[in-house]
Write a protein that holds these residues in place. Structure first.
Motif, PDB file in Angstrom:
ATOM      1  N   UNK A 209       0.697  -1.519  -0.041  1.00 13.68           N
ATOM      2  CA  UNK A 209      -0.061   0.655   0.792  1.00 13.68           C
ATOM      3  C   UNK A 209       0.742   1.242   0.224  1.00 13.68           C
ATOM      4  N   UNK A 210       0.728   2.303  -0.640  1.00 17.76           N
ATOM      5  CA  UNK A 210       1.323   3.364  -0.815  1.00 17.76           C
ATOM      6  C   UNK A 210       1.353   4.488   0.465  1.00 17.76           C
ATOM      7  N   UNK A 211       1.661   3.893   1.755  1.00 15.76           N
ATOM      8  CA  UNK A 211       0.905   5.118   2.799  1.00 15.76           C
ATOM      9  C   UNK A 211       1.546   5.951   2.726  1.00 15.76           C
ATOM     10  N   UNK A 212       2.449   6.104   2.428  1.00 17.31           N
ATOM     11  CA  UNK A 212       3.630   7.589   1.846  1.00 17.31           C
ATOM     12  C   UNK A 212       3.073   8.464   0.967  1.00 17.31           C
ATOM     13  N   UNK A 213       1.377   8.246   0.092  1.00 19.40           N
ATOM     14  CA  UNK A 213       1.811   9.010  -0.750  1.00 19.40           C
ATOM     15  C   UNK A 213       0.422   9.800   0.612  1.00 19.40           C
ATOM     16  N   UNK A 214       0.547  10.334   1.029  1.00 22.77           N
ATOM     17  CA  UNK A 214      -0.691  11.532   1.335  1.00 22.77           C
ATOM     18  C   UNK A 214      -0.862  12.764   0.961  1.00 22.77           C
ATOM     19  N   UNK A 215      -2.603  12.860   0.434  1.00 24.03           N
ATOM     20  CA  UNK A 215      -3.440  13.159  -0.196  1.00 24.03           C
ATOM     21  C   UNK A 215      -5.161  14.124   0.020  1.00 24.03           C
ATOM     22  N   UNK A 216      -4.667  15.473  -0.251  1.00 23.63           N
ATOM     23  CA  UNK A 216      -5.852  15.614   0.077  1.00 23.63           C
ATOM     24  C   UNK A 216      -7.048  14.899  -0.964  1.00 23.63           C
ATOM     25  N   UNK A 217      -7.269  14.845  -1.978  1.00 26.22           N
ATOM     26  CA  UNK A 217      -8.154  14.563  -3.180  1.00 26.22           C
ATOM     27  C   UNK A 217      -8.619  12.731  -2.141  1.00 26.22           C
TER      28      UNK A 217
END
Length: 706
Positions: A209-217
Motif C-alpha cells: 500500500x502506498x501509505x507515504x502518498x498522503x493526498x487531500x483528494x
C-alpha cells in the motif's frame, strides 16, 4: 433579498467564474485551455479529460447558485467539445477519469433536465463497472491496462456515483454497487485506527500500500462516499466514518500555524484540494454538528481570497497562502472556484436561516398560535358553524361559492394546533366544525368533487387519531366508499376529478386518494387499502409525472383531447405526489417510493422556488391560495422522515421568516398570497390557511433542530 444574491462570497465566486470564462475558455476547441495565458491555444498539448469533468462541476455550481443561463449554455458547448475531442465517444482508458465525468454530467442533468447529460452519465457508468475484478480481493482498477492496481481515486468516486444514481433513478443494483465498492475501499485503503485514507495498493505489483502518498483528494472522495451512503440509509456508521476521516485529514494535511491546506503542486495535484473542499461541504450539510468542517472551509476561503488571489484577477495558484502569479493552470483555478462556490452556498444558508434564529425570541410555536387565533377570530361564523370565505365579514355574500375543501383544511390546521399544544380546545373546535359542516352540506360529507372528499376524509382521519371518536371513522368510511367510485378506465385508469366529468383525470384527485388509502392501510392493516394506494399511485406516476425530473403535472384530458396540462405548474401537485410516495414508503419500506418523493421535492424546489431568495411563488387567491400551504405540509413530513435534507429545512424557514418579517399584517395577523408583501384587504380563508400551515411547519422544524 438581493443582499443574499450579492453576498460577499457570491460576488467572489462570480469573479472567479468570470475569470474561468474569459481567461480559459477556448471557443475554437469547445473546451477550456489547460492554463492561462495560452497564446493561440498552444498550451493544449495534453487532453486533461478529468480536469474538464471538474470544469463541468463548477459550471453546475454556478448554475445552481445563480440560475444564470450562461452556465447552461456553456455546459452545452462543453459537452459537445468534450465528446468531439474524445473521438465521438465518452469512455476513457482511466476508470477514475470516467467516474468524474459521469458524476459531473449526472449533476448537470439534475440541474438542467437535459436527457443527453443523463445518457452520458449512464454510458460511462456501464463502462466503469467493467473495472471491477478479483485482483486484490475486488475493487475497481485504476486503468484498463493495469487491472491489478487498485486505488482510492478509482473506487471512492465510483461509490459516490453509484449512490447518487440510486438516489436519482431508484435502481437497486446501483445501491448494491455503492455498498460493494465502499466496503472494499474501507477494508483495504482506510487506516482502521485513524480513518486516514491511503492512495492505492499493488501499484508496483508487490501488493504493498502506498501509505507515504498522503493526498487531500483521497480523504475528500472517501468522505463523499460515506456521506452519500448516510443520506440513503440514515445509518450513523457512515457519518462516523466521514467524521473520522475529516478529523484525520485535518491532523495530517492542514498547517497548524495558518489552518491552510498544503500545496500539492501543479498538474493533477492542483485539483486535489478542491475535491476535499467539495466533499467537506457535503459532510457539513449532512452533519448538523460539523461546526469544525464549516470553520475549516471559512478559514481556507479567507486565506485564498486575502493571500492566494492574483493581484489583478480572481486567479488562483496551488498555494493558497501566497499570491498567484505567472502561468495559472486550469486545475488550480478550478480548486479555487470550488472553495468559493462552497463558501457562497454555506454563507447563503447561514444568512437565510441565521436571521430566522433571531425570531426564536418569539418561537415559531408562538407565531403559529397567533395565526391560529386569527383564524377563529376573523373567519368563524357563529350562525353556520363553519368558516367564512373572506375577512372582513362584510365582504361575504350569500351567493358566494361554498368551498367545501377549504373547510377540510381548516380541520387539518386545527389538528396541527392540537398536535403542537395538546390543547383540548382545538379538539373541541374540530368536533364543532365537522358537525356543522356535515349539516351545512345537507347531512352528509359526500360531495360532487372527488378530490374535495379525499381532503375531507384525510382531515377526519386525523381527527379520529386525535380523539378516537368512531364518529370520525364512520364518516371516513362513508367518504372512502364513494371515493372509490371515481376509478374508471378512461385514460387508462385513475380517479376522476368530479362526478359529471369522469374522463378528466388529474393529480388533485389521485395523489390525495393514494395518501388516504395508504394511511387507512397503516391503521387497519387490510391489504385492500394498500392495493388501492399502489394502483392509484402507479397511475399518477405513469401518466402525470415527468420521468426525467419527477416534476408533477396537473391533469390530462381536461378538454377531451387527451392532452396533459403541461403549462399548469402548481406547488400543490408536487406536495401531494411526494406525500403519496412518502406514505407508501412508510407502508411498504420500499425505498423506491422515498426516492420518488425526494426527486419530486427537488424538482419542485428547482423549478418553482426563486433561485435567489428560495421563496415559493404567489399563486393567487381562491383555490390556488391553498396550494403553497399543502406543499409545505408534505415537505415538512418528508423532512421529518429524512432530516438530512437540509434544503427542505432551509426553504421552510426562509419562507416562514420572510412571511413573518415582511408579509404579515401584524395588527390583524393576516397574510396574503405573496409571503413577501403585506396583504391588502379582503383576505380569503384559503390564503390565511396556507400561512398557518407554513408557520405550523416552521414550528415542527424548529422543534427538530433543538
Amino acid at each position: 433579498m438581493n443582499q443574499l444574491k450579492l453576498g460577499i462570497w457570491e460576488k467572489r465566486a462570480d469573479q472567479a467564474q468570470d475569470a474561468l470564462e474569459h481567461l480559459f475558455w477556448n471557443e475554437s476547441i469547445g473546451m477550456y485551455n489547460i492554463e492561462t495565458p495560452c497564446p493561440n491555444g498552444e498550451c493544449n498539448t495534453i487532453f486533461h479529460y478529468w480536469w474538464m469533468a471538474h470544469a463541468v462541476d463548477v459550471l453546475v455550481d454556478g448554475l445552481q447558485r445563480t440560475g444564470d443561463k450562461r452556465y447552461a449554455d456553456r455546459l452545452g458547448a462543453l459537452h459537445h467539445g468534450l465528446l468531439y475531442r474524445n473521438g465521438g465517444a465518452w469512455p476513457n482508458e482511466l476508470y477514475d477519469d470516467m467516474e468524474w465525468m459521469a458524476l459531473a454530467w449526472l449533476r448537470a442533468y439534475q440541474a438542467t433536465g437535459q436527457d443527453v447529460y443523463k445518457e452520458t452519465a449512464l454510458i460511462l457508468w456501464q463502462d466503469i463497472q467493467t473495472g471491477w475484478n478479483g485482483h486484490m480481493g475486488g475493487g475497481i482498477a485504476w486503468q484498463k491496462s493495469q487491472p491489478d492496481y487498485k486505488n482510492t481515486p478509482a473506487n471512492a468516486p465510483a461509490a459516490i456515483l453509484a449512490a447518487r444514481l440510486y438516489q436519482a433513478f431508484g435502481d437497486a443494483r446501483d445501491l448494491e454497487w455503492a455498498h460493494l465498492i465502499y466496503n472494499w475501499q474501507k477494508n483495504h485503503l482506510v487506516d482502521p485506527e485513524t480513518g486516514f485514507v491511503w492512495d492505492g495498493m499493488n501499484r508496483t505489483g508487490d501488493g504493498s500500500i502506498d501509505k507515504e502518498w498522503k493526498f487531500t483528494y483521497c480523504q475528500g472522495v472517501y468522505i463523499g462516499a460515506a456521506v452519500e451512503l448516510y443520506r440513503i440509509t440514515n445509518e450513523q456508521v457512515y457519518l462516523q466514518d466521514a467524521r473520522r476521516t475529516f478529523a484525520s485529514a485535518i491532523r495530517e494535511l492542514v498547517s497548524a500555524e495558518q489552518g491552510a491546506l498544503q500545496d500539492e503542486g501543479n498538474g493533477d495535484g492542483g485539483l486535489f484540494k478542491g475535491i476535499l473542499i467539495r466533499y467537506t461541504a457535503e459532510y457539513a450539510k449532512a452533519d448538523p454538528d460539523a461546526a469544525d468542517a464549516a470553520a475549516f472551509l471559512s478559514m481556507n476561503a479567507g486565506l485564498l481570497w486575502e493571500k492566494g488571489k492574483s493581484a489583478d484577477e480572481a486567479l488562483f495558484g496551488t498555494d493558497w497562502t501566497s499570491a498567484a502569479s505567472g502561468v495559472i493552470t486550469l486545475s488550480s483555478q478550478l480548486s479555487g472556484i470550488m472553495l468559493l462556490e462552497m463558501m457562497a452556498g454555506m454563507t447563503r444558508k447561514q444568512a437565510m436561516t441565521g436571521k430566522l434564529d433571531t425570531a426564536d425570541k418569539e418561537s415559531w410555536q408562538e407565531h403559529a398560535g397567533r395565526l391560529q387565533q386569527s383564524l377563529q377570530r376573523h373567519y368563524y361564523n357563529e350562525e353556520t358553524g363553519i368558516m367564512n370565505q373572506w375577512y372582513p365579514r362584510g365582504r361575504n355574500r350569500a351567493d358566494d361559492n361554498f368551498y367545501y375543501w377549504w373547510q377540510a383544511h381548516v380541520i387539518d390546521v386545527l389538528a396541527d394546533g392540537y398536535e403542537r399544544t395538546g390543547d383540548a380546545d382545538y379538539a373541541r373546535r374540530i368536533q364543532d366544525l365537522s358537525r356543522s359542516l356535515r349539516a351545512y352540506n345537507g347531512g352528509s360529507f359526500l360531495h360532487h368533487y372527488y378530490d374535495d372528499m379525499e381532503w375531507m376524509a384525510l382531515a377526519l382521519l386525523r381527527a379520529y387519531k386525535i380523539s378516537g371518536s368512531r364518529e370520525y371513522m364512520s364518516s371516513v368510511m362513508e367518504l372512502w366508499t364513494d371515493i372509490k367510485t371515481a376509478w374508471n378506465s378512461h385514460c387508462g385508469g385513475g380517479m376522476a376529478w368530479k362526478k359529471d366529468q369522469t374522463d378528466y383525470k388529474n393529480t388533485p384527485a389521485n395523489a390525495p386518494a393514494a395518501i388516504l388509502a395508504a394511511r387507512l392501510y397503516g391503521m387497519l392493516h387490510e391489504e385492500e387499502y394498500l392495493e388501492w394506494a399502489k394502483r392509484i399511485y402507479d397511475w399518477n406516476k405513469e401518466n402525470l409525472v415527468d420521468p426525467a425530473t419527477g416534476f408533477v403535472w396537473d391533469g390530462m384530458n381536461r378538454r377531451g383531447d387527451g392532452q396533459i396540462d403541461y403549462d399548469w405548474e402548481f406547488t400543490y401537485c408536487q406536495g401531494i405526489f411526494l406525500g403519496a410516495g412518502l406514505e407508501l414508503y412508510r407502508s411498504t419500506g420500499d425505498r423506491a417510493y422515498a426516492i420518488d418523493a425526494k426527486r419530486t421535492a427537488e424538482a419542485c424546489l428547482n423549478r418553482l422556488c426563486d433561485p435567489d431568495t428560495m421563496m415559493l411563488p404567489d399563486e393567487g387567491i381562491d383555490d390556488t391560495g391553498l396550494f403553497k400551504g399543502i406543499l409545505i405540509r408534505y415537505l415538512v413530513q418528508l423532512y421529518q422522515q429524512f432530516p438530512e435534507n437540509a434544503r427542505i429545512q432551509e426553504v421552510i424557514l426562509v419562507n416562514a421568516g420572510r412571511l413573518w418579517d415582511e408579509g404579515l399584517d401584524k395588527e390583524l395577523d393576516l397574510c396574503g398570497p405573496s409571503w413577501e408583501k403585506k396583504p391588502q384587504l379582503p383576505v380569503q380563508l384559503s390564503v390565511q390557511l396556507s400561512g398557518i400551515m407554513l408557520l405550523e411547519g416552521a414550528a415542527i422544524v424548529q422543534g427538530m433542530r433543538r
